[in-house]
Each structure stands twice: as structure tokens, then as C-alpha cells.
Design a protein around this motif. Structure first.
Motif, PDB file in Angstrom:
ATOM      1  N   GLY A  16       0.824  -1.203   0.000  1.00  0.00           N
ATOM      2  CA  GLY A  16       0.000   0.000   0.000  1.00  0.00           C
ATOM      3  C   GLY A  16       0.856   1.249   0.000  1.00  0.00           C
ATOM      4  O   GLY A  16       2.037   1.213   0.348  1.00  0.00           O
ATOM      5  N   PRO A  17       0.247   2.375  -0.379  1.00  0.00           N
ATOM      6  CA  PRO A  17       0.974   3.644  -0.412  1.00  0.00           C
ATOM      7  C   PRO A  17       1.360   4.105   0.994  1.00  0.00           C
ATOM      8  O   PRO A  17       0.858   3.571   1.993  1.00  0.00           O
ATOM      9  CB  PRO A  17      -0.042   4.628  -1.015  1.00  0.00           C
ATOM     10  CG  PRO A  17      -1.129   3.807  -1.587  1.00  0.00           C
ATOM     11  CD  PRO A  17      -1.138   2.510  -0.848  1.00  0.00           C
ATOM     12  N   SER A  20      -1.124   4.436   4.183  1.00  0.00           N
ATOM     13  CA  SER A  20      -2.272   3.527   4.026  1.00  0.00           C
ATOM     14  C   SER A  20      -2.454   2.631   5.242  1.00  0.00           C
ATOM     15  O   SER A  20      -3.428   1.877   5.302  1.00  0.00           O
ATOM     16  CB  SER A  20      -2.112   2.683   2.755  1.00  0.00           C
ATOM     17  OG  SER A  20      -0.969   1.858   2.837  1.00  0.00           O
ATOM     18  N   THR A  81       6.309  -0.475   0.848  1.00  0.00           N
ATOM     19  CA  THR A  81       5.112  -0.271   0.009  1.00  0.00           C
ATOM     20  C   THR A  81       4.811  -1.501  -0.860  1.00  0.00           C
ATOM     21  O   THR A  81       3.653  -1.826  -1.094  1.00  0.00           O
ATOM     22  CB  THR A  81       5.258   0.955  -0.898  1.00  0.00           C
ATOM     23  OG1 THR A  81       6.365   0.759  -1.769  1.00  0.00           O
ATOM     24  CG2 THR A  81       5.429   2.232  -0.092  1.00  0.00           C
ATOM     25  N   ARG A 108      -6.190  -0.943   0.985  1.00  0.00           N
ATOM     26  CA  ARG A 108      -7.031  -0.188   0.061  1.00  0.00           C
ATOM     27  C   ARG A 108      -7.622   0.990   0.801  1.00  0.00           C
ATOM     28  O   ARG A 108      -8.631   0.854   1.494  1.00  0.00           O
ATOM     29  CB  ARG A 108      -8.189  -1.059  -0.420  1.00  0.00           C
ATOM     30  CG  ARG A 108      -7.882  -1.866  -1.597  1.00  0.00           C
ATOM     31  CD  ARG A 108      -9.055  -1.904  -2.578  1.00  0.00           C
ATOM     32  NE  ARG A 108      -8.607  -2.550  -3.784  1.00  0.00           N
ATOM     33  CZ  ARG A 108      -7.778  -1.983  -4.641  1.00  0.00           C
ATOM     34  NH1 ARG A 108      -7.375  -0.738  -4.457  1.00  0.00           N
ATOM     35  NH2 ARG A 108      -7.363  -2.638  -5.687  1.00  0.00           N
ATOM     36  N   VAL A 111      -6.933   7.747  -1.530  1.00  0.00           N
ATOM     37  CA  VAL A 111      -5.701   8.537  -1.547  1.00  0.00           C
ATOM     38  C   VAL A 111      -5.844   9.778  -0.671  1.00  0.00           C
ATOM     39  O   VAL A 111      -4.881  10.226  -0.049  1.00  0.00           O
ATOM     40  CB  VAL A 111      -5.287   8.881  -2.994  1.00  0.00           C
ATOM     41  CG1 VAL A 111      -6.297   9.783  -3.651  1.00  0.00           C
ATOM     42  CG2 VAL A 111      -3.893   9.496  -3.020  1.00  0.00           C
ATOM     43  N   CYS A 114      -4.793   8.810   2.766  1.00  0.00           N
ATOM     44  CA  CYS A 114      -3.328   8.708   2.859  1.00  0.00           C
ATOM     45  C   CYS A 114      -2.712  10.105   2.945  1.00  0.00           C
ATOM     46  O   CYS A 114      -1.806  10.345   3.753  1.00  0.00           O
ATOM     47  CB  CYS A 114      -2.763   7.973   1.648  1.00  0.00           C
ATOM     48  SG  CYS A 114      -3.285   6.258   1.509  1.00  0.00           S
ATOM     49  N   ILE A 130       2.885  10.246  -2.821  1.00  0.00           N
ATOM     50  CA  ILE A 130       1.742   9.430  -2.386  1.00  0.00           C
ATOM     51  C   ILE A 130       0.754   9.238  -3.537  1.00  0.00           C
ATOM     52  O   ILE A 130       0.234   8.140  -3.746  1.00  0.00           O
ATOM     53  CB  ILE A 130       1.059  10.083  -1.175  1.00  0.00           C
ATOM     54  CG1 ILE A 130       2.032  10.075   0.008  1.00  0.00           C
ATOM     55  CG2 ILE A 130      -0.241   9.369  -0.825  1.00  0.00           C
ATOM     56  CD1 ILE A 130       1.489  10.670   1.277  1.00  0.00           C
ATOM     57  N   ARG A 131       0.529  10.301  -4.304  1.00  0.00           N
ATOM     58  CA  ARG A 131      -0.390  10.162  -5.455  1.00  0.00           C
ATOM     59  C   ARG A 131       0.134   9.154  -6.457  1.00  0.00           C
ATOM     60  O   ARG A 131      -0.622   8.339  -6.988  1.00  0.00           O
ATOM     61  CB  ARG A 131      -0.577  11.522  -6.138  1.00  0.00           C
ATOM     62  CG  ARG A 131      -1.471  12.441  -5.368  1.00  0.00           C
ATOM     63  CD  ARG A 131      -2.221  13.433  -6.258  1.00  0.00           C
ATOM     64  NE  ARG A 131      -2.941  14.365  -5.414  1.00  0.00           N
ATOM     65  CZ  ARG A 131      -2.362  15.417  -4.832  1.00  0.00           C
ATOM     66  NH1 ARG A 131      -1.079  15.682  -5.055  1.00  0.00           N
ATOM     67  NH2 ARG A 131      -3.062  16.203  -4.049  1.00  0.00           N
ATOM     68  N   GLN A 133       2.143   6.657  -5.807  1.00  0.00           N
ATOM     69  CA  GLN A 133       2.020   5.317  -5.209  1.00  0.00           C
ATOM     70  C   GLN A 133       0.580   4.820  -5.293  1.00  0.00           C
ATOM     71  O   GLN A 133       0.334   3.643  -5.570  1.00  0.00           O
ATOM     72  CB  GLN A 133       2.489   5.340  -3.753  1.00  0.00           C
ATOM     73  CG  GLN A 133       3.994   5.576  -3.615  1.00  0.00           C
ATOM     74  CD  GLN A 133       4.430   5.706  -2.176  1.00  0.00           C
ATOM     75  OE1 GLN A 133       3.618   5.938  -1.283  1.00  0.00           O
ATOM     76  NE2 GLN A 133       5.724   5.579  -1.934  1.00  0.00           N
ATOM     77  N   ALA A 134      -0.366   5.718  -5.070  1.00  0.00           N
ATOM     78  CA  ALA A 134      -1.783   5.327  -5.125  1.00  0.00           C
ATOM     79  C   ALA A 134      -2.160   4.871  -6.537  1.00  0.00           C
ATOM     80  O   ALA A 134      -2.938   3.925  -6.705  1.00  0.00           O
ATOM     81  CB  ALA A 134      -2.665   6.488  -4.681  1.00  0.00           C
ATOM     82  N   ARG A 138      -3.643   1.066  -7.523  1.00  0.00           N
ATOM     83  CA  ARG A 138      -5.023   0.931  -7.996  1.00  0.00           C
ATOM     84  C   ARG A 138      -5.332  -0.342  -8.751  1.00  0.00           C
ATOM     85  O   ARG A 138      -6.388  -0.951  -8.534  1.00  0.00           O
ATOM     86  CB  ARG A 138      -5.408   2.154  -8.838  1.00  0.00           C
ATOM     87  CG  ARG A 138      -6.496   2.957  -8.150  1.00  0.00           C
ATOM     88  CD  ARG A 138      -6.654   4.314  -8.744  1.00  0.00           C
ATOM     89  NE  ARG A 138      -7.364   4.277  -9.999  1.00  0.00           N
ATOM     90  CZ  ARG A 138      -7.739   5.363 -10.651  1.00  0.00           C
ATOM     91  NH1 ARG A 138      -7.459   6.548 -10.147  1.00  0.00           N
ATOM     92  NH2 ARG A 138      -8.373   5.285 -11.789  1.00  0.00           N
TER      93      ARG A 138
END
Ligand code: CTP
Ligand code: MG
Length: 166
Positions: A16-17, A20, A81, A108, A111, A114, A130-131, A133-134, A138
Motif C-alpha cells: 500500500g501507499p 495507508s 510499500t 485499500r 488517496v 493517505c 503518495i499520489r 504510489q496510489a 489501484r
């Protein structure tokens, strides 16, 4: 959904990011010494969890600890991550000789959650990181993870629980 315990000697890989909840999951599932994260290793080695120059050594240290525990039939938790398929494949290869319990735990979380958590934390992760990573998180699904070779794939539930969707 069913709540699932961690089998003895299992490898648990958190996915996960940043923000998360991976480290929160790790702390709820296993003893602190069972958990090895790359950020923590960068911190230990270089004095800075974000020092990308220490990534290679941090990866070696993380793998050494995880493998050492699994070899002894002790549970091991990979707290990074793990959004890169190659990182997940390396962890599978590392654990396969020692345990049939190869658990992937997908975090899950929207974003926005997070980002909000990251903004209020001591260790700052830039929002654009973070964006990104999200976006990589996905496409991940539980069936997709099982197809990679994990013996089980779960969603992170409330602290302490792995969720097996009905
Ligand atoms: N948190 C929360 N509720 C949860 C899980 C986490 O409020 N169900 C909070 C934690 O207390 C923490 C923040 O969200 O302040 C980030 O959680 P953390 O477990 O540290 O996230 P990680 O995924 O480990 O982030 P990183 O990759 O940056 O280590
Ligand atoms: Mg963490």
C-alpha cells in the motif's frame, strides 16, 4: 468477512501507499522484531528513512532479516510499500524455501486519507509521491495477487484483523 490469523512461520507482505496503514497493520499482527521495513533500514543505516542512496543496502538488510526469521520458522513481516511487482516477486522467492504461508495484505485506502494522514505525521512524504504510489496500487486486486503466487491475499481490516472477503 472472516478474520484470519497469521499462521506460525508465515511471510506477511504488506502492500500500500505511504499513509495507508501498513505499519499500523504490522504492529497489530506481529511482534516488533518480526517486522522489517525498508524505511526503517534506511533510517538505521543512513540516519534518514528517505535517503534513497541507502535503498540498496536497506533492501539487503530487510531481506536478510526476513530470511533469517523464516529459516527459523518464525513469522516475518515486510513493511514496505511493495507496489513494485519485482519487489513482491523477490519476497516470494526469498520465502518459498521455508514456508508455504505466503500472505499478501493489500491496503485499500482512499488517496485522500493517505494524504491527510501523511500531512499530520512526523515523517513527511511529499503528496506527489503518495499520489504516484496510489496510482500504482489501484490495479492491484486480491485475485491478481493470488495469481502472482501468494498462497493467500487479504485486505487490511481494522487494526489486528485480516479480512477475507466473503
Ligand atoms: N492510521 C489510522 N487508522 C488506521 C491506520 C493508520 O489513523 N486504520 C494512522 C496511523 O496512526 C498513522 C497514519 O495513519 O498516524 C499512517 O499509518 P501508518 O501505519 O504509519 O502507514 P504506513 O502505510 O506504514 O505509511 P508509510 O509507508 O509512510 O510507512
Ligand atoms: Mg510505515
Amino acid at each position: 468477512p472472516a478474520l484470519v490469523p497469521v499462521p506460525p512461520g508465515a511471510l506477511v507482505v504488506l502492500i500500500g501507499p505511504a499513509g495507508s496503514g501498513k505499519s499500523t497493520t504490522a504492529a497489530s499482527l506481529a511482534a516488533p522484531e518480526a517486522v522489517a521495513g525498508r524505511d526503517e533500514m534506511r533510517h538505521r543505516i543512513a540516519g534518514d528513512p528517505n535517503d534513497q542512496g541507502a535503498t540498496a543496502e536497506a533492501g539487503i538488510a530487510q531481506h536478510l532479516i526476513l530470511r533469517g526469521r523464516l529459516r527459523r520458522q518464525l513469522a516475518a513481516v515486510a513493511d514496505s510499500t511493495n507496489l513494485d511487482p519485482a519487489a513482491r516477486a523477490a519476497l516470494l522467492d526469498l520465502a518459498r524455501p521455508f514456508t508455504p504461508h505466503l500472505l499478501a495484505v493489500l491496503h485499500r485506502v482512499p488517496v485522500t486519507t493517505c494524504l491527510r494522514r501523511a500531512a499530520t505525521r512526523e515523517r513527511q512524504v511529499p503528496p506527489e509521491v503518495i499520489r504516484e504510489q496510489a496510482l500504482r496500487a489501484r490495479p492491484l486486486t486480491l485475485p491478481g495477487l493470488r495469481a502472482e503466487g501468494w498462497s493467500a491475499a487479504y485486505l487490511a481490516g481494522p487494526p489486528g484483523a485480516l479480512l477475507q472477503p466473503a
